[in-house]
Design a protein around this motif. Structure first.
Motif, PDB file in Angstrom:
ATOM      1  N   GLY A  19      54.468 113.963   6.083  1.00 41.44           N
ATOM      2  CA  GLY A  19      55.425 112.872   6.177  1.00 41.44           C
ATOM      3  C   GLY A  19      55.101 111.813   7.196  1.00 41.44           C
ATOM      4  N   ALA A  20      54.362 112.175   8.232  1.00 43.73           N
ATOM      5  CA  ALA A  20      54.060 111.246   9.319  1.00 43.73           C
ATOM      6  C   ALA A  20      52.567 111.303   9.633  1.00 43.73           C
ATOM      7  N   GLY A  21      52.189 110.708  10.762  1.00 41.99           N
ATOM      8  CA  GLY A  21      50.799 110.789  11.205  1.00 41.99           C
ATOM      9  C   GLY A  21      49.796 110.248  10.210  1.00 41.99           C
ATOM     10  N   ILE A  22      48.598 110.820  10.266  1.00 47.18           N
ATOM     11  CA  ILE A  22      47.487 110.379   9.419  1.00 47.18           C
ATOM     12  C   ILE A  22      47.865 110.348   7.942  1.00 47.18           C
ATOM     13  N   GLN A  23      48.631 111.341   7.505  1.00 43.00           N
ATOM     14  CA  GLN A  23      48.984 111.410   6.092  1.00 43.00           C
ATOM     15  C   GLN A  23      49.839 110.209   5.676  1.00 43.00           C
ATOM     16  N   ALA A  24      50.839 109.864   6.486  1.00 39.86           N
ATOM     17  CA  ALA A  24      51.666 108.692   6.193  1.00 39.86           C
ATOM     18  C   ALA A  24      50.840 107.416   6.291  1.00 39.86           C
ATOM     19  N   ASP A  25      49.922 107.385   7.251  1.00 40.49           N
ATOM     20  CA  ASP A  25      49.077 106.213   7.437  1.00 40.49           C
ATOM     21  C   ASP A  25      48.200 105.954   6.212  1.00 40.49           C
ATOM     22  N   ILE A  26      47.550 106.993   5.721  1.00 42.24           N
ATOM     23  CA  ILE A  26      46.668 106.840   4.566  1.00 42.24           C
ATOM     24  C   ILE A  26      47.464 106.378   3.342  1.00 42.24           C
ATOM     25  N   LYS A  27      48.625 106.981   3.128  1.00 44.43           N
ATOM     26  CA  LYS A  27      49.459 106.565   1.995  1.00 44.43           C
ATOM     27  C   LYS A  27      49.830 105.092   2.101  1.00 44.43           C
ATOM     28  N   THR A  28      50.231 104.689   3.301  1.00 39.29           N
ATOM     29  CA  THR A  28      50.656 103.308   3.510  1.00 39.29           C
ATOM     30  C   THR A  28      49.515 102.324   3.289  1.00 39.29           C
ATOM     31  N   VAL A  29      48.393 102.583   3.936  1.00 36.80           N
ATOM     32  CA  VAL A  29      47.235 101.695   3.801  1.00 36.80           C
ATOM     33  C   VAL A  29      46.820 101.584   2.337  1.00 36.80           C
ATOM     34  N   THR A  30      46.788 102.700   1.644  1.00 34.92           N
ATOM     35  CA  THR A  30      46.366 102.713   0.247  1.00 34.92           C
ATOM     36  C   THR A  30      47.340 101.948  -0.635  1.00 34.92           C
ATOM     37  N   MET A  31      48.637 102.193  -0.461  1.00 40.21           N
ATOM     38  CA  MET A  31      49.643 101.505  -1.274  1.00 40.21           C
ATOM     39  C   MET A  31      49.628  99.997  -1.043  1.00 40.21           C
ATOM     40  N   LEU A  32      49.194  99.570   0.132  1.00 36.20           N
ATOM     41  CA  LEU A  32      49.168  98.138   0.450  1.00 36.20           C
ATOM     42  C   LEU A  32      47.790  97.513   0.224  1.00 36.20           C
ATOM     43  N   GLY A  33      46.924  98.227  -0.490  1.00 38.57           N
ATOM     44  CA  GLY A  33      45.656  97.641  -0.903  1.00 38.57           C
ATOM     45  C   GLY A  33      44.554  97.681   0.120  1.00 38.57           C
ATOM     46  N   GLY A  34      44.673  98.547   1.119  1.00 43.07           N
ATOM     47  CA  GLY A  34      43.627  98.671   2.118  1.00 43.07           C
ATOM     48  C   GLY A  34      42.752  99.884   1.883  1.00 43.07           C
ATOM     49  N   TYR A  35      41.669  99.962   2.641  1.00 43.11           N
ATOM     50  CA  TYR A  35      40.761 101.107   2.604  1.00 43.11           C
ATOM     51  C   TYR A  35      40.944 101.861   3.914  1.00 43.11           C
ATOM     52  N   ALA A  36      41.476 103.083   3.836  1.00 42.57           N
ATOM     53  CA  ALA A  36      41.825 103.844   5.037  1.00 42.57           C
ATOM     54  C   ALA A  36      40.676 104.719   5.510  1.00 42.57           C
TER      55      ALA A  36
END
Length: 250
Positions: A19-36
């Motif tokens: 729900g948080a940390g790296i896992q939330a970060d990767i989901k967010t970056v990916t959903m917003l069109g970035g490369y995590a």
């Protein structure tokens, strides 16, 4: 936005429950069109009810992860979250000193569940990281621990004072920049207990939008909207503060 995905390096801890940390970060970056990309600082045993264990990685290995990413792929923006120890915080600051790219620093001290994630020595190194950061994103208790508005003003730090932990029917987030009038966003509070990872998600979203080339105000505005939609889309997992619905945001 650019055709090529912005390269976002996330330096943070791992949340075993996703729900948080790296896992939330990767989901967010990916959903917003970035490369995590990631440099993991610590692994945690946690769920929606709290953190039951933390194992910090060695500072040298955190540095090796950062070097591996920057020396080959490079980065268009960086997000810093949970650091795990003062030595890790110092090596992260050292590696980012001359990066010349937007840096968003989420000064993680306490998890949503109330678990302490940064000791006094680590918080002392936050001074260096705040000086390097394009934006620091403290919540209410973190801002207080950092000396409040007066303490941040004395440091000349650009920061987003997040109001989600404050009381009241409205949530106010305030962008404070030295020598510039504050910018304030205010929205009706979304009443839900499923808020695990909101700070991680917001800071990663801001970093991703900065990587896309947006200015700071635009990046914050868009990131706030993403978090609000993810809150509304929370799947309702867990018995405590559940995760957001990153994947449901369109």
């Amino acid at each position: 936005m650019s055709a090529r995905p912005p390269r976002i390096l996330v330096i943070a801890g791992s949340d075993s429950s996703g729900g948080a940390g790296i896992q939330a970060d990767i989901k967010t970056v990916t959903m917003l069109g970035g490369y995590a990309m990631t440099a993991i600082t610590a692994v945690t045993a946690q769920n929606t009810r709290g953190v039951t264990g933390v194992e910090a990685l060695s500072p040298d290995f955190v540095a090796a992860q950062i070097d591996a990413c920057l020396e080959d792929i490079g980065a268009d923006a960086v997000k810093i979250g949970m650091l795990g120890s003062a030595d890790i915080a110092e090596v992260v600051a050292d590696r980012l000193e001359d990066l010349g790219k937007p840096i968003v620093f989420d000064p993680v001290m306490v998890a949503t569940s109330g678990s302490v994630l940064a000791d006094e020595a680590t918080i002392e190194v936050f001074e260096w990281l705040m000086d390097l950061a394009t934006l620091t994103t403290p919540n209410v208790p973190e801002l207080e621990a950092l000396g409040g508005a007066s303490g941040m003003a004395a440091r000349g730090v650009t920061y987003l004072a997040k109001g989600g932990d404050a009381d009241g029917p409205m949530v106010e987030d305030r962008l404070v920049r030295p020598g510039t009038q504050d910018v304030v966003w205010s929205d009706a509070r979304i009443v839900t207990k499923h808020t695990h990872g909101t700070g991680c998600t917001l800071s990663s979203a801001i970093a991703t939008h900065l990587g896309h080339g947006l200015d700071l105000e635009q990046a914050i505005a868009k990131a706030r909207l993403f978090v609000r939609e993810a809150l509304k889309s929370a799947p309702g997992f867990g018995l405590g503060n559940g995760p957001l619905g990153h994947q449901a945001v369109r």
